[in-house]
Design an enzyme around this catalytic site. Sequence first.
Site, short mmCIF file in Angstrom:
data_model
loop_
_atom_site.label_atom_id
_atom_site.label_comp_id
_atom_site.label_asym_id
_atom_site.label_seq_id
_atom_site.Cartn_x
_atom_site.Cartn_y
_atom_site.Cartn_z
N SER A 9 -16.04 36.06 -16.31
CA SER A 9 -17.31 35.51 -16.78
C SER A 9 -18.21 36.59 -17.37
CB SER A 9 -18.04 34.83 -15.61
OG SER A 9 -18.30 35.75 -14.58
N GLY A 41 -20.66 32.46 -10.53
CA GLY A 41 -20.79 32.40 -9.08
C GLY A 41 -21.91 31.50 -8.60
N CYS A 72 -11.55 37.09 -12.22
CA CYS A 72 -12.80 36.53 -11.73
C CYS A 72 -12.50 35.74 -10.47
CB CYS A 72 -13.40 35.62 -12.81
SG CYS A 72 -14.89 34.73 -12.32
N CYS A 186 -15.70 40.80 -5.30
CA CYS A 186 -16.14 40.44 -6.66
C CYS A 186 -15.72 41.57 -7.57
CB CYS A 186 -17.66 40.25 -6.69
SG CYS A 186 -18.35 40.03 -8.35
N HIS A 188 -17.00 42.83 -10.09
CA HIS A 188 -18.05 43.74 -10.51
C HIS A 188 -18.22 44.92 -9.54
CE1 HIS A 188 -19.24 40.29 -12.98
NE2 HIS A 188 -20.06 41.08 -13.64
#
Length: 263
Positions: A9, A41, A72, A186, A188
């Site tokens: 995303s 999310g 993701c 996650c 990230h």
Amino acid sequence: MSAVGVFDSGVGGLSVLAALRAELPHERFVYFADTAYAPYGERGDAYVIERSRTVVEHLRREHGIKALVVACNTATTAAIHLMRAENPDLPIVGLEPGLKPAVAASRTGRISVMATRGTLASAKYATLRASFAGSADVRPVPCDGLVKAIEGFDSAGIAALCERYMAEAGPFGDAPGEVDTVVLGCTHYPLVKDELRRHAPATLRFIDTGVPVAQQTRRLLTAAGQLADSGSGGLLLQSSGDVAVLEAAAARWLGLPSAAATT
């Protein structure tokens, strides 16, 4: 040579892309960041399923991808079963928080899982967590705002949120009752692992899924007879939003030159 599609995303999947490029140096990759429709999310499953379908159709139509990595956690949770059912000829690798390796690594039996609220509230995560009931004490740590700070290159915000959520994930240590393993649930979060580590003892283990995902991608490509074993590979960066933001993220987090967007 057909490319491997990598889909997230936003920019978080760049942490998975780094592992993929290290494991598969001869492959061409197309990384698609759906930033115009992020964050996933905080959306419902129907929204994530619709966007996932759209991105897969784009990658197949425009790039003829030979495999797809869903980099993701939220899209994996909400949509990977449908992506596989609707694309039975396409090898698809997804993500889930690394509870299994975390339980295996932990000596104190206390683990914290840092993830988005969407991941932690999902039925898929509940099933995964239940499968380790009795094996470890697993503490969820929803990290509101951290993805947004990373996407926005907000260094002050990243520092403050990492300090806050690591405090919630502790206390850390190797003694009974202390957390010795943290799952980065996650994509990230591995991008700011150095900042997270500032608030932890050197012995704390961080678990993320980039390397296992890359290894599984290699296995599937090999099984399909599609593994590239020569050539310099390549990378194309694409975004439903501003590709310059994605290029800047690749330059900052991975040290990739912006020219990677056109190779």
